[in-house]
Design a protein around this motif. Structure first.
Motif, mmCIF file in Angstrom:
data_model
loop_
_atom_site.group_PDB
_atom_site.id
_atom_site.type_symbol
_atom_site.label_atom_id
_atom_site.label_comp_id
_atom_site.label_asym_id
_atom_site.label_seq_id
_atom_site.Cartn_x
_atom_site.Cartn_y
_atom_site.Cartn_z
ATOM 1 N N ASP A 84 13.756 -17.896 2.635
ATOM 2 C CA ASP A 84 14.394 -18.878 1.752
ATOM 3 C C ASP A 84 14.436 -20.261 2.407
ATOM 4 O O ASP A 84 14.208 -21.281 1.747
ATOM 5 N N ALA A 85 14.715 -20.297 3.710
ATOM 6 C CA ALA A 85 14.772 -21.565 4.440
ATOM 7 C C ALA A 85 13.397 -22.235 4.496
ATOM 8 O O ALA A 85 13.283 -23.460 4.372
ATOM 9 N N VAL A 86 12.354 -21.430 4.659
ATOM 10 C CA VAL A 86 10.993 -21.979 4.696
ATOM 11 C C VAL A 86 10.614 -22.546 3.329
ATOM 12 O O VAL A 86 10.015 -23.627 3.233
ATOM 13 N N VAL A 87 10.974 -21.850 2.262
ATOM 14 C CA VAL A 87 10.715 -22.365 0.909
ATOM 15 C C VAL A 87 11.406 -23.719 0.721
ATOM 16 O O VAL A 87 10.810 -24.684 0.218
ATOM 17 N N MET A 88 12.677 -23.820 1.129
ATOM 18 C CA MET A 88 13.399 -25.086 0.993
ATOM 19 C C MET A 88 12.753 -26.177 1.838
ATOM 20 O O MET A 88 12.644 -27.328 1.401
ATOM 21 N N LEU A 140 13.202 -5.011 4.430
ATOM 22 C CA LEU A 140 13.809 -5.859 3.404
ATOM 23 C C LEU A 140 12.827 -6.096 2.258
ATOM 24 O O LEU A 140 13.230 -6.513 1.179
ATOM 25 N N LEU A 141 11.547 -5.857 2.514
ATOM 26 C CA LEU A 141 10.499 -5.991 1.506
ATOM 27 C C LEU A 141 9.720 -4.683 1.445
ATOM 28 O O LEU A 141 9.776 -3.866 2.363
ATOM 29 N N ARG A 142 8.963 -4.527 0.365
ATOM 30 C CA ARG A 142 8.125 -3.337 0.204
ATOM 31 C C ARG A 142 7.220 -3.165 1.420
ATOM 32 O O ARG A 142 6.600 -4.121 1.883
ATOM 33 N N VAL A 182 13.724 -18.643 -5.194
ATOM 34 C CA VAL A 182 14.085 -17.477 -4.371
ATOM 35 C C VAL A 182 14.479 -16.287 -5.243
ATOM 36 O O VAL A 182 14.219 -15.137 -4.864
ATOM 37 N N ASP A 183 15.061 -16.539 -6.416
ATOM 38 C CA ASP A 183 15.324 -15.424 -7.337
ATOM 39 C C ASP A 183 14.017 -14.747 -7.736
ATOM 40 O O ASP A 183 13.923 -13.510 -7.757
ATOM 41 N N LEU A 184 13.018 -15.548 -8.052
ATOM 42 C CA LEU A 184 11.705 -14.987 -8.409
ATOM 43 C C LEU A 184 11.115 -14.207 -7.235
ATOM 44 O O LEU A 184 10.611 -13.100 -7.404
ATOM 45 N N LEU A 185 11.164 -14.800 -6.055
ATOM 46 C CA LEU A 185 10.590 -14.157 -4.877
ATOM 47 C C LEU A 185 11.279 -12.846 -4.559
ATOM 48 O O LEU A 185 10.626 -11.832 -4.344
ATOM 49 N N HIS A 186 12.573 -12.864 -4.543
ATOM 50 C CA HIS A 186 13.303 -11.646 -4.189
ATOM 51 C C HIS A 186 13.045 -10.540 -5.218
ATOM 52 O O HIS A 186 12.916 -9.383 -4.847
ATOM 53 N N GLY A 187 12.918 -10.938 -6.465
ATOM 54 C CA GLY A 187 12.672 -9.941 -7.504
ATOM 55 C C GLY A 187 11.276 -9.369 -7.484
ATOM 56 O O GLY A 187 11.074 -8.182 -7.733
ATOM 57 N N ARG A 188 10.279 -10.216 -7.146
ATOM 58 C CA ARG A 188 8.884 -9.769 -7.235
ATOM 59 C C ARG A 188 8.370 -9.116 -5.958
ATOM 60 O O ARG A 188 7.666 -8.126 -6.017
ATOM 61 N N ILE A 189 8.687 -9.690 -4.808
ATOM 62 C CA ILE A 189 8.076 -9.136 -3.595
ATOM 63 C C ILE A 189 8.973 -8.124 -2.904
ATOM 64 O O ILE A 189 8.504 -7.328 -2.105
#
Length: 198
Positions: A84-88, A140-142, A182-189
């Motif tokens: 999330d920090a890198v995206v920001m 934390l991810l698939r 980040v909502d999109l990212l957390h939901g998709r990946i």
């Protein structure tokens, strides 16, 4: 004025012009005029328009990668928080350097600039890939996430959203845009692991 200051002026002039009218239509004369220097200054510092653009890409990619790396290193939370920090950080970078964002999107994928593409992949997208690998390792991810493709997709999504934000919705706060991304990212990946963790 030092040589570095002159080069920075030329980078700024070149990136603005290329963002406005494209690489092919941008002339050395126009770059020199925009920078407020003699045409010979461009040739003295870089030798050619191609060399100036290659140096501009190198400079911009290095600064972008440094911003992303610092964001990743300074976030004390888990790997998803670092993501999330890198995206920001990418949003903020392109908020400040919008012309560079447009140049990246429009110009650098030509075969002429494959060295710059390789550096972008290694340096900037590499930060995304590293933090995604951390998140996979921490479950934390698939675990079957294709990290390299995901890194490219996230970078490209943030780049496109940054350009749209500057062009169409400059009044929207970056925090709102970041929250949506980040909502999109957390939901998709993240898949089920993130849903279970939240």
């Amino acid at each position: 004025m030092s040589r570095m200051e002159t080069q920075l002026k030329l980078y700024m002039a070149a990136v603005e012009l290329i963002a406005e009218q494209g690489y092919s239509a941008t002339t050395v004369d126009a770059i020199a005029e925009r920078a407020g220097v003699a045409k010979g200054t461009v040739f003295y510092n870089f030798g050619s328009k191609d060399a100036l653009f290659a140096a501009l890409l190198e400079h911009g990619i290095h600064r972008l990668a440094d911003s992303l790396h610092q964001a990743r290193q300074s976030e004390p939370g888990d790997a998803l928080r670092r993501l999330d920090a890198v995206v920001m950080a990418q949003l903020r970078f392109f908020e400040e350097y919008g012309a560079f964002a447009r140049v990246l999107l429009a110009e650098m994928w030509r075969t002429t600039w494959q060295d710059a593409v390789a550096r972008l992949r290694e340096q900037a997208l590499g930060v995304y890939a590293d933090v995604l690998r951390e998140a996979v390792a921490a479950e934390l991810l698939r675990t079957d996430l294709d990290v390299e493709t995901a890194a490219t997709a996230v970078f490209g999504m943030v780049l496109t959203v940054s350009i749209e934000h500057r062009a169409l919705h400059p009044e929207r706060p970056l925090t709102e845009i970041h929250s949506t991304l980040v909502d999109l990212l957390h939901g998709r990946i993240a898949g089920r692991n993130a849903a279970a963790a939240s």
